[in-house]
Design a protein around this motif. Structure first.
Motif, PDB file in Angstrom:
ATOM      1  N   ALA A  91      67.370  49.593 -30.709  1.00  0.00           N
ATOM      2  CA  ALA A  91      68.501  49.284 -31.596  1.00  0.00           C
ATOM      3  C   ALA A  91      68.666  50.343 -32.679  1.00  0.00           C
ATOM      4  O   ALA A  91      69.785  50.816 -32.943  1.00  0.00           O
ATOM      5  N   PHE A  92      67.554  50.760 -33.310  1.00  0.00           N
ATOM      6  CA  PHE A  92      67.635  51.728 -34.405  1.00  0.00           C
ATOM      7  C   PHE A  92      68.066  53.110 -33.921  1.00  0.00           C
ATOM      8  O   PHE A  92      68.699  53.862 -34.661  1.00  0.00           O
ATOM      9  N   SER A  93      67.715  53.457 -32.686  1.00  0.00           N
ATOM     10  CA  SER A  93      68.053  54.789 -32.176  1.00  0.00           C
ATOM     11  C   SER A  93      69.477  54.870 -31.641  1.00  0.00           C
ATOM     12  O   SER A  93      70.031  55.962 -31.526  1.00  0.00           O
ATOM     13  N   SER A  94      70.081  53.734 -31.324  1.00  0.00           N
ATOM     14  CA  SER A  94      71.405  53.755 -30.696  1.00  0.00           C
ATOM     15  C   SER A  94      72.532  53.326 -31.628  1.00  0.00           C
ATOM     16  O   SER A  94      73.701  53.468 -31.275  1.00  0.00           O
ATOM     17  N   ARG A  95      72.211  52.799 -32.807  1.00  0.00           N
ATOM     18  CA  ARG A  95      73.249  52.312 -33.712  1.00  0.00           C
ATOM     19  C   ARG A  95      72.938  52.696 -35.153  1.00  0.00           C
ATOM     20  O   ARG A  95      71.789  52.991 -35.494  1.00  0.00           O
ATOM     21  N   LEU A 133      62.309  55.742 -37.334  1.00  0.00           N
ATOM     22  CA  LEU A 133      63.728  55.418 -37.187  1.00  0.00           C
ATOM     23  C   LEU A 133      64.251  54.641 -38.396  1.00  0.00           C
ATOM     24  O   LEU A 133      65.403  54.813 -38.804  1.00  0.00           O
ATOM     25  N   LEU A 134      63.420  53.786 -38.975  1.00  0.00           N
ATOM     26  CA  LEU A 134      63.811  53.058 -40.180  1.00  0.00           C
ATOM     27  C   LEU A 134      64.024  54.021 -41.339  1.00  0.00           C
ATOM     28  O   LEU A 134      64.994  53.897 -42.098  1.00  0.00           O
ATOM     29  N   CYS A 135      63.146  54.993 -41.467  1.00  0.00           N
ATOM     30  CA  CYS A 135      63.289  56.010 -42.518  1.00  0.00           C
ATOM     31  C   CYS A 135      64.562  56.823 -42.295  1.00  0.00           C
ATOM     32  O   CYS A 135      65.276  57.162 -43.244  1.00  0.00           O
ATOM     33  N   LEU A 136      64.865  57.111 -41.047  1.00  0.00           N
ATOM     34  CA  LEU A 136      66.088  57.834 -40.711  1.00  0.00           C
ATOM     35  C   LEU A 136      67.325  57.005 -41.075  1.00  0.00           C
ATOM     36  O   LEU A 136      68.336  57.544 -41.535  1.00  0.00           O
ATOM     37  N   GLN A 137      67.255  55.692 -40.880  1.00  0.00           N
ATOM     38  CA  GLN A 137      68.362  54.816 -41.245  1.00  0.00           C
ATOM     39  C   GLN A 137      68.525  54.730 -42.760  1.00  0.00           C
ATOM     40  O   GLN A 137      69.651  54.689 -43.274  1.00  0.00           O
ATOM     41  N   MET A 138      67.409  54.719 -43.503  1.00  0.00           N
ATOM     42  CA  MET A 138      67.467  54.596 -44.959  1.00  0.00           C
ATOM     43  C   MET A 138      67.920  55.884 -45.634  1.00  0.00           C
ATOM     44  O   MET A 138      68.509  55.867 -46.701  1.00  0.00           O
ATOM     45  N   GLY A 139      67.597  57.036 -45.009  1.00  0.00           N
ATOM     46  CA  GLY A 139      68.031  58.311 -45.557  1.00  0.00           C
ATOM     47  C   GLY A 139      67.066  58.873 -46.586  1.00  0.00           C
ATOM     48  O   GLY A 139      65.934  58.400 -46.744  1.00  0.00           O
ATOM     49  N   SER A 140      67.527  59.887 -47.318  1.00  0.00           N
ATOM     50  CA  SER A 140      66.662  60.608 -48.250  1.00  0.00           C
ATOM     51  C   SER A 140      66.755  60.090 -49.675  1.00  0.00           C
ATOM     52  O   SER A 140      66.248  60.737 -50.602  1.00  0.00           O
ATOM     53  N   GLY A 141      67.381  58.945 -49.882  1.00  0.00           N
ATOM     54  CA  GLY A 141      67.505  58.385 -51.224  1.00  0.00           C
ATOM     55  C   GLY A 141      66.268  57.627 -51.659  1.00  0.00           C
ATOM     56  O   GLY A 141      65.198  57.723 -51.040  1.00  0.00           O
ATOM     57  N   PRO A 142      66.373  56.850 -52.734  1.00  0.00           N
ATOM     58  CA  PRO A 142      65.213  56.104 -53.255  1.00  0.00           C
ATOM     59  C   PRO A 142      64.602  55.148 -52.233  1.00  0.00           C
ATOM     60  O   PRO A 142      63.376  54.963 -52.210  1.00  0.00           O
ATOM     61  N   GLU A 143      65.442  54.538 -51.394  1.00  0.00           N
ATOM     62  CA  GLU A 143      64.917  53.580 -50.408  1.00  0.00           C
ATOM     63  C   GLU A 143      64.026  54.284 -49.384  1.00  0.00           C
ATOM     64  O   GLU A 143      62.938  53.800 -49.042  1.00  0.00           O
ATOM     65  N   GLY A 144      64.490  55.435 -48.880  1.00  0.00           N
ATOM     66  CA  GLY A 144      63.678  56.190 -47.931  1.00  0.00           C
ATOM     67  C   GLY A 144      62.405  56.716 -48.556  1.00  0.00           C
ATOM     68  O   GLY A 144      61.336  56.700 -47.937  1.00  0.00           O
ATOM     69  N   GLU A 145      62.495  57.175 -49.802  1.00  0.00           N
ATOM     70  CA  GLU A 145      61.305  57.675 -50.502  1.00  0.00           C
ATOM     71  C   GLU A 145      60.280  56.565 -50.728  1.00  0.00           C
ATOM     72  O   GLU A 145      59.068  56.773 -50.554  1.00  0.00           O
TER      73      GLU A 145
END
Length: 427
Positions: A91-95, A133-145
């Motif tokens: 799911a995380f890799s396709s959406r 994949l979760l980190c990729l979904q969250m991005g480079s902002g505070p949530e990913g950090e």
């Protein structure tokens, strides 16, 4: 990059075979077939609202399944947890699920941490992949950090544990490099991850009497991949020390029994030369001559004990590496996705793309089109937004294609039948 074009050739008899009259008849029959089909399917316009409602229902059903999979991460059954991790990975890799995951990230992070700490083998490998994949979904902002800082110690613990499953350690090496690349904001985190990964593919005991060629495997490949990925984001102040002290450690890897590791080592060496050029550093001293000699052997070797496909792949890549180091020439590649394309015109850009492609698999195209983080990394700008008319003109439904192809086939058959009858009369 030049594109090959095919010249359309017509034989002397093609004009006789398709007269203007027959072509007009064929075209008119196609239009009549399509118009009659469209008249028969006119209720499709009335069902537009119900189609939108069904899509919303499908979306809600998919979210309910995701919630169920997240709950199953805490199940007592190992098989149930692994099945849930597999489903989340797909799911995380396709959406793109950033908004859905944002408010559930803390609960999901805790569940993944338990899978990494208490799980074994395949469960740990799947959990680290889902974490990436979760980190990729969250991005480079505070949530990913925040996510990266929470699970970095666990990833390092599994990666450096010699008693852990090789598959789990390999997946953790990939996760550590990718999550650090995406979300690390401090130089200390970057240096720590580089040091940890370097200790895997070039351990201090490598030269103590034991043959290095028998020790290398997928774990070393993943560690080297992640290490070279992190090199692409190192600040200039730290790059020089890496160039001076560590790049020669890659030379022994060129003699590895693993063709994948040999190629990765060669590509990493080319990447280091590219970074040195960006810093205007000169790497051409006495050791470089020995290195180029090694690269030439790998670009031309014909050892029979190596598989033919491995030799062919090795020759091609090492010729490109040698051409770059000696002449500065890079073989550019084009990646197409949707209505867009991007160019891989450097070793750093290629390494970055290959890292994301390995994590996302077949979902790489969807994320390149819609993931803000990937579009920012590759300089693609904001995602393209097409209005309904543009989408409708660029996408044709399978049913419409079937109707048109069926009508066109019938019209061509009738037109050609008439031509054959005329030829028979002439003969």
């Amino acid at each position: 990059m030049p594109r090959s074009r095919r010249a359309a050739r017509r034989g002397p008899g093609s004009a006789r075979a398709r007269s203007p009259a027959s072509e007009e008849e064929a075209g008119s029959e196609v239009l009549s077939h399509c118009s009659s089909a469209s008249e028969g399917t006119s209720p499709a316009d009335e069902g537009a609202g119900s189609e939108a409602a069904s899509e919303q229902g499908q979306e809600e059903e998919a979210e309910d399944r995701l919630k169920e999979h997240m709950d199953n991460l805490l199940d007592k059954s190992t098989k149930m947890r692994q099945a849930a991790l597999q489903s989340l990975r797909l799911a995380f890799s396709s959406r793109i699920l950033s908004e859905f995951l944002l408010e559930r990230r803390i609960m999901l992070t805790d569940s993944l941490e338990k899978c990494l700490k208490k799980g074994k083998g395949e469960e740990q490998a799947l959990a680290s992949t889902v974490l990436t994949l979760l980190c990729l979904q969250m991005g480079s902002g505070p949530e990913g950090e925040e996510l990266f800082h929470s699970l970095k110690p666990v990833l390092i613990s599994v990666l450096t544990d010699s008693t852990a499953s090789p598959g789990a350690r390999q997946s953790c090496a990939m996760a550590l490099g990718m999550c650090c690349y995406i979300a690390a904001a401090d130089l200390e985190d970057l240096i720590l991850c580089l040091s940890c990964l370097e200790g895997i593919f070039s351990p201090p005991s490598m030269g103590e009497g034991t043959s290095a060629t028998t020790q290398h495997g997928p774990l070393h490949c993943s560690a080297l991949q992640s290490w070279s990925l992190l090199l692409t984001i190192c600040p200039p102040s730290h790059i020089k020390s890496i160039l001076d002290n560590r790049w020669l450690k890659l030379s022994p890897l060129l003699s590895s029994s693993s063709v994948t590791l040999r190629i990765l080592a060669g590509e990493t060496i080319a990447l280091i030369f590219e970074l040195a050029q960006d810093l205007e550093e000169d790497l051409y001293y006495q050791d470089t001559e020995f290195l180029c000699a090694q690269l030439k052997i790998l670009a031309t070797e014909s050892n029979k004990y190596r598989a033919k496909t491995d030799r062919r792949k090795q020759h091609s890549i090492f010729r490109d590496i040698l051409r770059f180091i000696e002449n500065g020439e890079y073989q550019e590649e084009t990646v197409r996705f949707g209505l867009e394309c991007m160019y891989l015109d450097s070793w750093a850009r290629q390494r970055t793309y290959q890292a994301f492609k390995e994590v996302l698999g077949s979902g790489i195209c969807h994320h390149l089109q819609n993931n803000d983080l990937l579009r920012e990394i590759f300089g693609l700008g904001p995602p393209l937004v097409l209005d309904a008319a543009a989408v409708k003109t660029s996408k044709v439904s399978r049913f419409e294609k079937h109707l048109y192809n069926s009508a066109a086939f019938k019209a061509r058959t009738k037109a050609r039948s008439r031509v054959r009858d005329k030829r028979a009369d002439v003969l």
